[in-house]
Design an enzyme around this catalytic site. Sequence first.
Site, PDB file in Angstrom:
ATOM      1  NE  ARG A  83      -3.312   2.406   2.877  1.00  0.00           N
ATOM      2  CZ  ARG A  83      -3.068   3.269   3.863  1.00  0.00           C
ATOM      3  NH1 ARG A  83      -2.198   2.984   4.809  1.00  0.00           N
ATOM      4  NH2 ARG A  83      -3.713   4.411   3.925  1.00  0.00           N
ATOM      5  CG  HIS A 127      -0.814   8.971   3.495  1.00  0.00           C
ATOM      6  ND1 HIS A 127      -0.910   7.625   3.777  1.00  0.00           N
ATOM      7  CD2 HIS A 127      -0.395   9.555   4.632  1.00  0.00           C
ATOM      8  CE1 HIS A 127      -0.567   7.412   5.054  1.00  0.00           C
ATOM      9  NE2 HIS A 127      -0.249   8.577   5.586  1.00  0.00           N
ATOM     10  CD  GLU A 172      -4.445   7.785   9.803  1.00  0.00           C
ATOM     11  OE1 GLU A 172      -3.899   8.851  10.113  1.00  0.00           O
ATOM     12  OE2 GLU A 172      -4.117   6.696  10.299  1.00  0.00           O
ATOM     13  CG  ASN A 302      -4.713   3.421   8.939  1.00  0.00           C
ATOM     14  OD1 ASN A 302      -4.807   2.381   8.275  1.00  0.00           O
ATOM     15  ND2 ASN A 302      -4.318   4.566   8.419  1.00  0.00           N
ATOM     16  CE1 TYR A 304       0.850   3.140  13.479  1.00  0.00           C
ATOM     17  CE2 TYR A 304      -1.228   4.071  12.743  1.00  0.00           C
ATOM     18  CZ  TYR A 304       0.032   3.594  12.467  1.00  0.00           C
ATOM     19  OH  TYR A 304       0.487   3.568  11.182  1.00  0.00           O
ATOM     20  CD  GLU A 370      -1.174   4.069   8.094  1.00  0.00           C
ATOM     21  OE1 GLU A 370      -0.827   4.541   9.197  1.00  0.00           O
ATOM     22  OE2 GLU A 370      -1.423   4.757   7.093  1.00  0.00           O
TER      23      GLU A 370
HETATM   24  C1  GBH Z   1      -0.822   7.206  10.709  1.00  0.00           C
HETATM   25  O1  GBH Z   1      -1.564   8.168  11.393  1.00  0.00           O
HETATM   26  C2  GBH Z   1      -0.460   7.777   9.384  1.00  0.00           C
HETATM   27  O2  GBH Z   1      -1.356   7.328   8.391  1.00  0.00           O
HETATM   28  C3  GBH Z   1       0.956   7.497   8.975  1.00  0.00           C
HETATM   29  O3  GBH Z   1       1.293   8.322   7.898  1.00  0.00           O
HETATM   30  C4  GBH Z   1       1.876   7.686  10.139  1.00  0.00           C
HETATM   31  O4  GBH Z   1       3.218   7.562   9.772  1.00  0.00           O
HETATM   32  C5  GBH Z   1       1.529   6.651  11.166  1.00  0.00           C
HETATM   33  O5  GBH Z   1       0.192   6.757  11.531  1.00  0.00           O
HETATM   34  C6  GBH Z   1       2.345   6.740  12.425  1.00  0.00           C
HETATM   35  O6  GBH Z   1       2.121   7.945  13.072  1.00  0.00           O
HETATM   36  O7  GBH Z   1      -3.591  12.911  20.233  1.00  0.00           O
HETATM   37  O8  GBH Z   1      -5.827  13.613  19.686  1.00  0.00           O
HETATM   38  O9  GBH Z   1      -3.918  14.550  18.502  1.00  0.00           O
HETATM   39  C7  GBH Z   1      -1.469   8.119  12.769  1.00  0.00           C
HETATM   40  C8  GBH Z   1      -2.802   8.081  13.447  1.00  0.00           C
HETATM   41  C9  GBH Z   1      -4.203   9.520  14.662  1.00  0.00           C
HETATM   42  C10 GBH Z   1      -2.094   8.937  15.566  1.00  0.00           C
HETATM   43  C11 GBH Z   1      -4.238  10.746  15.493  1.00  0.00           C
HETATM   44  C12 GBH Z   1      -2.080  10.173  16.396  1.00  0.00           C
HETATM   45  C13 GBH Z   1      -3.345  11.847  17.395  1.00  0.00           C
HETATM   46  C14 GBH Z   1      -4.657  12.136  18.014  1.00  0.00           C
HETATM   47  N1  GBH Z   1      -2.848   9.179  14.366  1.00  0.00           N
HETATM   48  N2  GBH Z   1      -3.423  10.577  16.694  1.00  0.00           N
HETATM   49  S1  GBH Z   1      -4.493  13.396  19.187  1.00  0.00           S
END
Ligand code: GBH
Length: 467
Positions: A83, A127, A172, A302, A304, A370
């Site tokens: 991807r 993206h 996202e 996605n 995390y 992801e």
């Molecule tokens: C992904 O987004 C991205 O798609 C990717 O490009 C990136 O490299 C990868 O993750 C790793 O970071 O604390 O309320 O501000 C990350 C998803 C969603 C994680 C929003 C951080 C912050 C919410 N993100 N979150 S807040």
Amino acid sequence: ADPAGARKPLAFPPGFVWGTATSSFQIEGATTVDGRGPSIWDTFSATPGKVDGGDTGEPACEHYTRYPEDIAIMRRLGVAAYRFSLSWPRIQPTGAGAVEPRGLAFYDRLVDALLEAGIEPMVTLYHWDLPQASQDRGGWVNRDIVDEFVDYARIAHAHLGDRVKQWTTFNEPFCAAYLGYGNGIHAPGIVDPASALKAAHHLLLAHGRAVTAMRAQARPEQEFSLVLNFSTPRIAVQDQAHREAARKVEGIGHRLFLEPVLRGRYPADVLADVAHLDALEPVIKDGDLAEIAAPIDWLGVNYYNPTRIAPAADPLVETPGALPGLRGVEILPAEGPLTHTGWEQEADGLADLLRWLAAQAPGLPLLVTENGSAFPGDEVTPEGRVHDPERTAYLLAHLRAVRAAIQDGVDVRGYLAWSLLDNFEWAFGYDKRFGLVHVDFATQQRTLKDSALAYAQVVAGNAVPAE
Ligand code: GBH
């Protein structure tokens, strides 16, 4: 521990798709070659104080020229799918009108080399690297961008659609809207919660309209999708006030994006929660929601980390953070051990999320597009190894969670590890490393980490080792 020795590996369904994921700005480098226009991330990263260490999109992983080596690495991993995203400003340097053939030619080379290697290309159109010229016209807050994006989608799809079966509109929209226009920690760095919600609506509309436009020119076997980010809501107390706080968070964070796509309506409770910003109603036009609800073939997920949520003492106090208009909620600190980005590790959060999504969207296949982690301390040993036990543990725990959801009947079609390579980690710069493969940014030397070797074993066996 199993006294009888190693426990049987946990098998995934036949045909489960294993892959890796990246994005254009994070890996390509070559930001000024072959007619590429500037993107908002070039501007933002060149602005002092916006990105840790003053890092920019140069050199990133020099993937623009090193893609053959990166594909060779994917072959070593044994993955079936890759991807990646297209850089809009390579293809339309000013975001509208003129097409740059050299930009398209790069993606021709990449797609052809992937197919040659037996790896399925999965294209994401957007993206986050918006052409700066589009932002100069107002970016995602200006409704004109919707049709500009649809034009771009048609151009890219018409060019690569003879070889690419899998098309994702957006990665996202939450981040593009809320981090880009709401709290400003991402490009274009605008701090205005009302703009964040307007941007979210235009991203959703652009998604639906682009799916319809691409399908109209597609072969029947092509698939269209959207990728959303989710953070599983966690409350420590099961009372009404905590449930109400969680409802608000996942309302603005998840259902604001999911409901219109799945059911053609914004959730009434979320509209009420953000009504004081007077942001959404003015930009929603008749017919928009029907367009947003264009059918998709699968949803990209996605994941995390989870989010810990509690009610605030004052129900009207604004909640600091990324969620526009959120009030009366406290986001509690993550509990350790944390990853290098400060994120909590909870694999069950992924299993619960997949179960929740299956209930929200019965019949819609899910793909984990992801999942991954950054940890400090990755270094290449004299033997050419990178020992990253924490990343390996994170990976295997989350794979077990995916399998647990599948065992419960959730239709998860595949898993794409974030990320193939250490790369430009947005506002964190190059310091936070999410790669299965280590990149020395000075020499551009790639080294497979232990986590990559573990992933290759999983892929080869279509199974994850039992805990
Ligand atoms: C992904 O987004 C991205 O798609 C990717 O490009 C990136 O490299 C990868 O993750 C790793 O970071 O604390 O309320 O501000 C990350 C998803 C969603 C994680 C929003 C951080 C912050 C919410 N993100 N979150 S807040």
